[in-house]
Design an enzyme around this catalytic site. Sequence first.
Site, PDB file in Angstrom:
ATOM      1  N   GLY A  71       0.812  -1.210   0.000  1.00  0.00           N
ATOM      2  CA  GLY A  71       0.000   0.000   0.000  1.00  0.00           C
ATOM      3  C   GLY A  71       0.849   1.265   0.000  1.00  0.00           C
ATOM      4  O   GLY A  71       0.536   2.239  -0.693  1.00  0.00           O
ATOM      5  N   ASN A 145      -8.277   3.680   8.332  1.00  0.00           N
ATOM      6  CA  ASN A 145      -7.697   2.529   9.028  1.00  0.00           C
ATOM      7  C   ASN A 145      -7.933   2.551  10.528  1.00  0.00           C
ATOM      8  O   ASN A 145      -7.945   1.507  11.168  1.00  0.00           O
ATOM      9  CB  ASN A 145      -6.196   2.442   8.729  1.00  0.00           C
ATOM     10  CG  ASN A 145      -5.498   3.776   8.842  1.00  0.00           C
ATOM     11  OD1 ASN A 145      -5.849   4.732   8.136  1.00  0.00           O
ATOM     12  ND2 ASN A 145      -4.545   3.875   9.735  1.00  0.00           N
ATOM     13  N   GLN A 173      -7.744  -0.419   3.212  1.00  0.00           N
ATOM     14  CA  GLN A 173      -8.601  -1.001   4.254  1.00  0.00           C
ATOM     15  C   GLN A 173      -9.947  -1.461   3.719  1.00  0.00           C
ATOM     16  O   GLN A 173     -10.567  -2.351   4.301  1.00  0.00           O
ATOM     17  CB  GLN A 173      -8.822   0.001   5.399  1.00  0.00           C
ATOM     18  CG  GLN A 173      -7.568   0.296   6.216  1.00  0.00           C
ATOM     19  CD  GLN A 173      -7.106  -0.891   7.061  1.00  0.00           C
ATOM     20  OE1 GLN A 173      -7.843  -1.847   7.322  1.00  0.00           O
ATOM     21  NE2 GLN A 173      -5.850  -0.839   7.495  1.00  0.00           N
ATOM     22  N   HIS A 195      -1.555  -7.780   2.386  1.00  0.00           N
ATOM     23  CA  HIS A 195      -1.492  -8.349   3.736  1.00  0.00           C
ATOM     24  C   HIS A 195      -2.668  -7.970   4.621  1.00  0.00           C
ATOM     25  O   HIS A 195      -2.804  -8.474   5.741  1.00  0.00           O
ATOM     26  CB  HIS A 195      -0.162  -8.015   4.426  1.00  0.00           C
ATOM     27  CG  HIS A 195      -0.007  -6.597   4.881  1.00  0.00           C
ATOM     28  ND1 HIS A 195      -0.222  -6.216   6.176  1.00  0.00           N
ATOM     29  CD2 HIS A 195       0.351  -5.482   4.218  1.00  0.00           C
ATOM     30  CE1 HIS A 195       0.019  -4.911   6.294  1.00  0.00           C
ATOM     31  NE2 HIS A 195       0.367  -4.446   5.115  1.00  0.00           N
ATOM     32  N   CYS A 319       0.700   9.020  25.369  1.00  0.00           N
ATOM     33  CA  CYS A 319       0.754  10.367  25.918  1.00  0.00           C
ATOM     34  C   CYS A 319       1.687  11.230  25.090  1.00  0.00           C
ATOM     35  O   CYS A 319       2.673  10.770  24.528  1.00  0.00           O
ATOM     36  CB  CYS A 319       1.152  10.324  27.378  1.00  0.00           C
ATOM     37  SG  CYS A 319       2.797  10.830  27.751  1.00  0.00           S
TER      38      CYS A 319
END
Lengths: 380, 122
Positions: A71, A145, A173, A195, A319
């Site tokens: 991709g 995605n 996707q 994949h 974070c």
Amino acid sequence: MKRIYLDHAATTAVDREVVQTMMPYFTETYGNASSLHSFGRDARNALDAGRQTVADALGAQANEIIFTSGGTESDNLALKGVGKGHIITSSIEHPAILNTCRYLEGHGREVTYVPVDSDGMVDPGDVESAITDDTALISVMHANNEIGTIQPVSEIGSIAKDHGILFHTDAVQSFGKTEIDVRKMNIDLLSVSSHKIYGPKGVGALYIRKGVKIKPLMHGGGHEMGMRASTENISGIVGFAKAVSLAVERFESDTRHLTGLRDMLIAGVMDSIDDVTLNGHPTERLPNNANLRFAFVEGESLLMHLDMKGIAVSTGSACSSASLNPSHVLLALGIAPEDIHGSIRFTLGRGNTESEIGYVLEVLPEIVGKLRAMSPLAAG
Amino acid sequence: MDYSEKVLDHFANPRNVGEISDADGVGTVGNPTCGDMTTVYIRVKDGRITDIKFKTFGCAAAIATASMTTELALGKTLDEALAMSRNDVADALDGLPPVKMHCSNLAADALHAAIEEYLAKS
Ligand SMILES: Cc1ncc(COP(=O)(O)O)c(C=O)c1O
Ligand code: FES
């Protein structure tokens, strides 16, 4: 411990039938598809058949399919290959698009990033108003995605067509999970990857509508109609093509199965845990995506607890004082950063079962409860 | 990213979770916007920490370091506890992944803030 894989948007296991189909192409039909002898011809036949299979699944012609390494390469080839002009894309694209756009901006190209609404939807009107005299390409992903939102690509495709602008969509996707017809949807360029659909890693394709001029990234031999030099990865392409035909064959049963499990998961979580929100569009979403936001807890610790129970999920955030920033997709939806941190992505696959989802629903309330009990943000 | 066994243990079974009502000192550091926040509560008697509890919103490393910090600080004199650094906590956990070193600031800083609040009051 039994392990449950709920991270199919990251990658999938290669289907056993796909592996079986690939095997002879390592040891018997190993020729170079460019060679003139029988070994080469056998490889060429396999390559041609694979190209036809991928083309058929997209409503394209075989000579419009270029095999790539995946991709990311397909996205790079589409965006860099257009060569010049203003690009319009969305703010929630995969890094394969966003970072390619940033690279092109660094080389003097202008890029407009259209926003999305709180469900992650691009407004085709925003795309149209971003068009300038210099616009050469619109690139908006088919399905996201992280949150699974499916974009109105047909509408964007007709806008592009009306203005004589090329339209690329990253369908990595959505391929195999939603209907795609490049003609009906007015798509000029479309990226797919093996994949994500139970095929091997390191293979993908770019559909290039006949007549569209694209400059290659790779220079070398004349492989792939001059669009992608390097000896073709025959075993990978054969595996990819087999994965595509299985996806086409099982489309309806897969969709039913995945939608059922997804809805069971979402409803089950909502019923048993308070303060949970679904990220992404309620209905226009991939059948296998449930991205859920758990207030007062942090995603990585949730992920780690699930991992300890054998359940594999993903989180788009960590974070921001670490090198990992909150998900650009969830930020683009307008979600407050403190809420983004508690988001978890479950992406289901063909092999998941109701009893696996049942197990997730059994352990999740306790984990969330435990983390909330130690959270200074939760009341009480 | 690999967490040590000790980090995983303190994450899965954190020690001293909770609050102390009418604590002698309370310290909060971090910010939920950044994805991490820790509060430490202490009870002090004769210059020693006799009880300690924490609450954390944060990643596995933030939870584990808070747990370890409370374990190390319990029973220490205030001076000893003030001298505790984040490296002491990370070492006691057999190390942290490099991107997670900042997480260990939280608990040590919250502990120090709680002690300072106590000292300012007394
Ligand atoms: C939407 C999207 N585009 C592109 C890619 C990259 O695909 P590949 O891993 O085959 O390079 C992915 C996979 O992570 C993706 O989800
Ligand atoms: S508290 Fe920032 S990643 Fe751990």
